[in-house]
Write a protein that holds these residues in place. Sequence first.
Motif, PDB file in Angstrom:
ATOM      1  N   GLU A   1       1.049  47.476   1.509  1.00 55.26           N
ATOM      2  CA  GLU A   1       1.131  48.290   0.415  1.00 55.26           C
ATOM      3  C   GLU A   1       2.035  47.319  -0.647  1.00 55.26           C
ATOM      4  OE1 GLU A   1       0.616  51.520  -0.082  1.00 55.26           O
ATOM      5  OE2 GLU A   1      -0.250  51.746   1.891  1.00 55.26           O
ATOM      6  N   VAL A   2       2.512  46.332  -0.327  1.00 57.65           N
ATOM      7  CA  VAL A   2       3.117  45.446  -1.423  1.00 57.65           C
ATOM      8  C   VAL A   2       2.593  44.259  -1.692  1.00 57.65           C
ATOM      9  CG1 VAL A   2       5.550  44.233  -1.991  1.00 57.65           C
ATOM     10  CG2 VAL A   2       5.250  46.698  -0.890  1.00 57.65           C
ATOM     11  N   ALA A   3       2.350  43.372  -0.522  1.00 54.53           N
ATOM     12  CA  ALA A   3       1.738  42.145  -0.808  1.00 54.53           C
ATOM     13  C   ALA A   3       0.457  42.142  -1.372  1.00 54.53           C
ATOM     14  CB  ALA A   3       1.782  41.463   0.621  1.00 54.53           C
ATOM     15  N   ASN A   4      -0.421  42.768  -0.748  1.00 53.10           N
ATOM     16  CA  ASN A   4      -1.955  42.801  -1.376  1.00 53.10           C
ATOM     17  C   ASN A   4      -2.074  43.390  -2.731  1.00 53.10           C
ATOM     18  OD1 ASN A   4      -2.926  42.005   1.093  1.00 53.10           O
ATOM     19  ND2 ASN A   4      -3.231  43.990   2.161  1.00 53.10           N
ATOM     20  N   ARG A   5      -1.188  44.217  -3.131  1.00 54.05           N
ATOM     21  CA  ARG A   5      -1.136  44.801  -4.599  1.00 54.05           C
ATOM     22  C   ARG A   5      -0.417  43.761  -5.300  1.00 54.05           C
ATOM     23  NH1 ARG A   5       0.168  50.183  -2.269  1.00 54.05           N
ATOM     24  NH2 ARG A   5      -1.622  51.453  -3.230  1.00 54.05           N
ATOM     25  N   MET A   6       0.501  42.871  -4.878  1.00 51.67           N
ATOM     26  CA  MET A   6       0.909  41.710  -5.555  1.00 51.67           C
ATOM     27  C   MET A   6      -0.081  40.926  -6.097  1.00 51.67           C
ATOM     28  SD  MET A   6       4.856  41.161  -4.326  1.00 51.67           S
ATOM     29  CE  MET A   6       6.188  42.015  -5.103  1.00 51.67           C
ATOM     30  N   LEU A   7      -0.875  40.460  -4.971  1.00 49.62           N
ATOM     31  CA  LEU A   7      -2.035  39.620  -5.088  1.00 49.62           C
ATOM     32  C   LEU A   7      -2.859  40.228  -6.167  1.00 49.62           C
ATOM     33  CD1 LEU A   7      -2.686  38.770  -1.278  1.00 49.62           C
ATOM     34  CD2 LEU A   7      -1.888  37.106  -3.140  1.00 49.62           C
ATOM     35  N   ARG A   8      -3.229  41.507  -6.131  1.00 49.68           N
ATOM     36  CA  ARG A   8      -4.401  41.979  -7.068  1.00 49.68           C
ATOM     37  C   ARG A   8      -3.708  41.874  -8.574  1.00 49.68           C
ATOM     38  NH1 ARG A   8      -5.352  45.593  -3.068  1.00 49.68           N
ATOM     39  NH2 ARG A   8      -4.366  47.268  -3.874  1.00 49.68           N
ATOM     40  N   LEU A   9      -2.326  41.921  -8.722  1.00 54.38           N
ATOM     41  CA  LEU A   9      -1.850  42.196  -9.881  1.00 54.38           C
ATOM     42  C   LEU A   9      -1.056  40.861 -10.630  1.00 54.38           C
ATOM     43  CD1 LEU A   9      -0.241  45.615  -9.555  1.00 54.38           C
ATOM     44  CD2 LEU A   9      -2.121  45.140 -10.778  1.00 54.38           C
ATOM     45  N   GLY A  10      -1.479  39.811  -9.854  1.00 58.51           N
ATOM     46  CA  GLY A  10      -1.092  38.302 -10.484  1.00 58.51           C
ATOM     47  C   GLY A  10       0.235  38.291 -10.329  1.00 58.51           C
TER      48      GLY A  10
ATOM     49  N   LYS B   1       2.796  33.618  -1.901  1.00 58.47           N
ATOM     50  CA  LYS B   1       3.842  32.800  -2.494  1.00 58.47           C
ATOM     51  C   LYS B   1       4.012  33.653  -3.680  1.00 58.47           C
ATOM     52  CE  LYS B   1       4.999  28.897  -2.549  1.00 58.47           C
ATOM     53  NZ  LYS B   1       5.507  27.331  -2.413  1.00 58.47           N
ATOM     54  N   LEU B   2       5.294  34.056  -4.113  1.00 58.68           N
ATOM     55  CA  LEU B   2       5.531  34.799  -5.432  1.00 58.68           C
ATOM     56  C   LEU B   2       5.326  33.889  -6.853  1.00 58.68           C
ATOM     57  CD1 LEU B   2       8.521  36.965  -4.309  1.00 58.68           C
ATOM     58  CD2 LEU B   2       6.278  37.541  -4.295  1.00 58.68           C
ATOM     59  N   LEU B   3       4.895  34.481  -7.574  1.00 55.83           N
ATOM     60  CA  LEU B   3       4.555  33.712  -8.823  1.00 55.83           C
ATOM     61  C   LEU B   3       5.396  34.078  -9.810  1.00 55.83           C
ATOM     62  CD1 LEU B   3       0.747  33.554  -9.088  1.00 55.83           C
ATOM     63  CD2 LEU B   3       2.177  31.961  -8.087  1.00 55.83           C
ATOM     64  N   ALA B   4       5.678  33.475 -11.050  1.00 57.32           N
ATOM     65  CA  ALA B   4       6.493  33.638 -12.157  1.00 57.32           C
ATOM     66  C   ALA B   4       6.432  35.315 -12.824  1.00 57.32           C
ATOM     67  CB  ALA B   4       6.124  32.901 -13.376  1.00 57.32           C
ATOM     68  N   PRO B   5       5.371  35.777 -12.745  1.00 58.36           N
ATOM     69  CA  PRO B   5       5.573  37.262 -13.149  1.00 58.36           C
ATOM     70  C   PRO B   5       6.487  38.257 -12.324  1.00 58.36           C
ATOM     71  CG  PRO B   5       3.350  36.489 -13.391  1.00 58.36           C
ATOM     72  CD  PRO B   5       3.970  35.522 -12.620  1.00 58.36           C
TER      73      PRO B   5
ATOM     74  N   GLY C   1       6.154  31.603 -18.388  1.00 52.47           N
ATOM     75  CA  GLY C   1       4.785  31.138 -17.925  1.00 52.47           C
ATOM     76  C   GLY C   1       3.800  32.391 -17.659  1.00 52.47           C
ATOM     77  N   PHE C   2       3.679  33.323 -18.357  1.00 50.73           N
ATOM     78  CA  PHE C   2       2.892  34.453 -18.077  1.00 50.73           C
ATOM     79  C   PHE C   2       2.479  35.408 -19.277  1.00 50.73           C
ATOM     80  CE2 PHE C   2       6.717  36.035 -16.255  1.00 50.73           C
ATOM     81  CZ  PHE C   2       6.818  37.393 -16.757  1.00 50.73           C
ATOM     82  N   PHE C   3       1.141  36.063 -19.245  1.00 53.65           N
ATOM     83  CA  PHE C   3       1.056  37.226 -20.052  1.00 53.65           C
ATOM     84  C   PHE C   3       0.832  38.226 -19.503  1.00 53.65           C
ATOM     85  CE2 PHE C   3      -0.367  33.100 -22.339  1.00 53.65           C
ATOM     86  CZ  PHE C   3      -0.062  33.364 -23.571  1.00 53.65           C
TER      87      PHE C   3
END
Length: 196
Positions: free
Chosen positions: A136-145, A155-159, A59-61
Amino acid sequence: MHLDLQELTQLAEIYKKLSGGYHISEQDLALWQELDAQELSYSALFSGLGHTLKRDSRGFFYFDVDDASANMGKISRLFALTIYALVEYFADQGRDPLQALFDSELDHEVFAAIVQKQYHLFEQLDIFSATDVKREVANRMLRLGLARASGDNIKLLAPVHRYLDALLQLDDGAPQGSSDTVLLVDTPDTEEMSDV
């Protein structure tokens, strides 16, 4: 293949996100629907621009980057280590780690617990506290989808499956009981991620 750019109504936004290392998943409804409906056209156009559009069946591109040419950046190591530590954390609680990884809201308490348990690994990447994980991790995860905000939590997503896949490959080749190898093997990385 003839491309009608007028039909690619979300082109600018999709290109901006993907070229910045962002993963477009089903939570990005308008962009996801556009890519889903016009995947061949977008793929052809991006290929002409030197990018490989990848669609993951979960479910991701995203734009694929040749691992041989991409340096393994600190950010990818941080993502891989954090996901590894979360899997261990949920397993220690007797939960199904994969289900818990995607069902749980990750908060300060969880981040503190994983840093405490895997401190010897996190300190190698200059992470010493839950606040460091958030910044360093969570905020970057948000910015990168890779995650979405849920109040002050994430909450973590499919990527995130890209990193899980890399960890599973690592696990298949690692000696039993060797958890330190998570930092020694390339994980999915993009040049764009290094710039975040």
